[in-house]
Design an enzyme around this catalytic site. Structure first.
Site, PDB file in Angstrom:
ATOM      1  N   LYS A  59       6.541  -1.923  -3.765  1.00  0.00           N
ATOM      2  CA  LYS A  59       5.125  -1.563  -3.644  1.00  0.00           C
ATOM      3  C   LYS A  59       4.291  -2.404  -4.593  1.00  0.00           C
ATOM      4  O   LYS A  59       4.700  -2.612  -5.748  1.00  0.00           O
ATOM      5  CB  LYS A  59       4.915  -0.070  -3.930  1.00  0.00           C
ATOM      6  CG  LYS A  59       3.438   0.358  -3.852  1.00  0.00           C
ATOM      7  CD  LYS A  59       3.259   1.859  -3.746  1.00  0.00           C
ATOM      8  CE  LYS A  59       3.242   2.600  -5.042  1.00  0.00           C
ATOM      9  NZ  LYS A  59       2.216   2.147  -6.000  1.00  0.00           N
ATOM     10  N   GLU A  61      -0.080  -3.449  -5.606  1.00  0.00           N
ATOM     11  CA  GLU A  61      -1.443  -2.925  -5.523  1.00  0.00           C
ATOM     12  C   GLU A  61      -2.436  -4.011  -5.131  1.00  0.00           C
ATOM     13  O   GLU A  61      -2.380  -5.129  -5.644  1.00  0.00           O
ATOM     14  CB  GLU A  61      -1.856  -2.339  -6.887  1.00  0.00           C
ATOM     15  CG  GLU A  61      -0.991  -1.169  -7.319  1.00  0.00           C
ATOM     16  CD  GLU A  61      -1.428  -0.542  -8.642  1.00  0.00           C
ATOM     17  OE1 GLU A  61      -2.474  -0.959  -9.193  1.00  0.00           O
ATOM     18  OE2 GLU A  61      -0.711   0.356  -9.118  1.00  0.00           O
ATOM     19  N   ASP A  66       8.003   0.288  -7.528  1.00  0.00           N
ATOM     20  CA  ASP A  66       6.747  -0.397  -7.842  1.00  0.00           C
ATOM     21  C   ASP A  66       7.002  -1.736  -8.523  1.00  0.00           C
ATOM     22  O   ASP A  66       7.847  -1.834  -9.429  1.00  0.00           O
ATOM     23  CB  ASP A  66       5.939   0.464  -8.825  1.00  0.00           C
ATOM     24  CG  ASP A  66       4.820   1.229  -8.153  1.00  0.00           C
ATOM     25  OD1 ASP A  66       4.421   0.864  -7.038  1.00  0.00           O
ATOM     26  OD2 ASP A  66       4.341   2.200  -8.768  1.00  0.00           O
ATOM     27  N   ASP A  94       5.301   3.079 -11.134  1.00  0.00           N
ATOM     28  CA  ASP A  94       5.077   2.650 -12.524  1.00  0.00           C
ATOM     29  C   ASP A  94       4.287   3.726 -13.280  1.00  0.00           C
ATOM     30  O   ASP A  94       4.016   3.571 -14.472  1.00  0.00           O
ATOM     31  CB  ASP A  94       4.422   1.260 -12.603  1.00  0.00           C
ATOM     32  CG  ASP A  94       3.074   1.181 -11.913  1.00  0.00           C
ATOM     33  OD1 ASP A  94       2.634   2.178 -11.307  1.00  0.00           O
ATOM     34  OD2 ASP A  94       2.458   0.089 -11.973  1.00  0.00           O
ATOM     35  N   SER A  95       3.972   4.840 -12.598  1.00  0.00           N
ATOM     36  CA  SER A  95       3.482   6.039 -13.280  1.00  0.00           C
ATOM     37  C   SER A  95       4.482   6.502 -14.331  1.00  0.00           C
ATOM     38  O   SER A  95       4.136   7.313 -15.195  1.00  0.00           O
ATOM     39  CB  SER A  95       3.230   7.165 -12.269  1.00  0.00           C
ATOM     40  OG  SER A  95       4.365   7.387 -11.476  1.00  0.00           O
ATOM     41  N   GLU A 147      -4.954   5.888  -2.458  1.00  0.00           N
ATOM     42  CA  GLU A 147      -5.093   6.772  -3.617  1.00  0.00           C
ATOM     43  C   GLU A 147      -6.572   7.028  -3.913  1.00  0.00           C
ATOM     44  O   GLU A 147      -7.363   6.079  -4.078  1.00  0.00           O
ATOM     45  CB  GLU A 147      -4.413   6.147  -4.841  1.00  0.00           C
ATOM     46  CG  GLU A 147      -4.567   7.008  -6.096  1.00  0.00           C
ATOM     47  CD  GLU A 147      -3.607   6.668  -7.226  1.00  0.00           C
ATOM     48  OE1 GLU A 147      -2.718   5.817  -7.028  1.00  0.00           O
ATOM     49  OE2 GLU A 147      -3.746   7.255  -8.309  1.00  0.00           O
TER      50      GLU A 147
HETATM   51  O1  KIV Z   1       3.032   4.854  -9.755  1.00  0.00           O
HETATM   52  C1  KIV Z   1       2.984   5.783  -8.946  1.00  0.00           C
HETATM   53  O2  KIV Z   1       3.590   6.845  -9.111  1.00  0.00           O
HETATM   54  C2  KIV Z   1       2.172   5.603  -7.748  1.00  0.00           C
HETATM   55  C3  KIV Z   1       1.843   6.809  -6.935  1.00  0.00           C
HETATM   56  C4  KIV Z   1       0.879   7.670  -7.635  1.00  0.00           C
HETATM   57  C5  KIV Z   1       1.379   6.444  -5.571  1.00  0.00           C
HETATM   58  O3  KIV Z   1       1.744   4.515  -7.477  1.00  0.00           O
END
Ligand code: KIV
Length: 273
Positions: free
Chosen positions: A122, A124, A93, A54-55, A191
């Site tokens: 993924k 958090e 994510d 989600d970056s 992280e």
């Molecule tokens: O959103 C993302 O790209 C991430 C990575 C930085 C691990 O969670």
């Protein structure tokens, strides 16, 4: 590219394969991607795992945080990345508030897997998230947990800061790492945590750890693609490195990153806390 036209030279990377890699001491190379073109570059460079993070809220959408990213955004980008991949494992994510309870987590994950083509999702944190990890694992959806600096908690943290620096915070992180593994997680991203703590967590767990700003002892490394190509505006994070600098192509940059992760040259102490 439609799946039936893909001719993967190697067997696809799977969740069990990542555990085998940890056991064999083979470093796991992870990189983010958000579209089919860059996914194909990851495929060609032999990246093991591609993460649709989600970056993308920051680097693709130009937002200040990952919080506005929607599930529709994630499904769209995951499906695009999937079209460029044959071999790497594809992780997507779950964005902010799409796993706030077990039912929501299952429905959100179903979209990432069925519509996006992800092989792992993924999320958090630990705490209430453990129930979602357990429920997904029981329904045969592999889960990657994410601890340490969890960007969806930016308001609670008061900024993007290294986590686990005090003794009590380190003990809590180690306990959370055990808890996500016990709940059924298949992989753990760490992280921005001190390298010594990440090393201790990596040694304590059966599942592989993937570090970003967590030192060289993790079982693998992940970077945000735009950071490692030097195209993210502003200051490069300390834990990242511009692999395109001095190289002629994106392909060469990703190949150099993969080689440096595998031979332990990246991350160096200057990229760690
Ligand atoms: O959103 C993302 O790209 C991430 C990575 C930085 C691990 O969670």
């Amino acid at each position: 590219m439609p799946a039936y036209l893909k001719s993967a030279a190697k067997p696809p990377v799977t969740a069990p394969r990542l555990v085998e890699m940890k056991a064999a001491g083979e470093k796991i190379v992870v990189l983010t991607a958000y579209d089919a073109g860059f996914a194909a570059q990851c495929e060609a460079a032999g990246v093991d795992v591609v993460l649709v993070g989600d970056s993308l809220g920051n680097v693709v959408q130009g937002r200040e945080s990952t919080l506005p990213v929607t599930l529709d955004d994630m499904v769209y980008h995951t499906a695009a990345v999937k079209r460029g991949l044959a071999t790497p494992l594809l992780i997507a994510d779950l964005p902010f508030m799409t796993y706030l309870d077990v039912d929501t987590a299952l429905r959100s994950s179903a979209r990432l897997v069925a519509e996006g083509g992800a092989a792992m999702v993924k999320l958090e944190g630990a705490d209430y998230v453990l129930d979602a990890i357990h429920a997904l694992d029981r329904r045969q959806v592999p889960v990657c947990a994410h601890l340490g600096l969890t960007p969806q908690s930016v308001h609670k943290f008061g900024g993007y800061r290294v986590q686990g620096k005090t003794r009590s915070a380190a003990e809590r992180l180690l306990a959370d790492a055990h808890a996500v593994e016990d709940a059924g997680a298949s992989l753990l991203v760490l992280e921005c945590v001190p390298a010594a703590l990440a090393k201790a967590i990596t040694a304590a767990l059966r599942i592989p750890t993937i570090g970003i700003g967590a030192g060289v002892a993790c079982d693998g490394q992940v970077l945000v693609l735009y950071d490692m190509l030097g195209i993210t505006p502003g200051k490069r994070p300390k834990f990242s490195k511009n692999f395109l600098a001095g190289r002629g192509s994106v392909a060469a940059a990703i190949a150099a990153y993969a080689a440096d992760v595998r031979n332990g040259a990246f991350p160096g102490p200057e990229h760690s806390f």
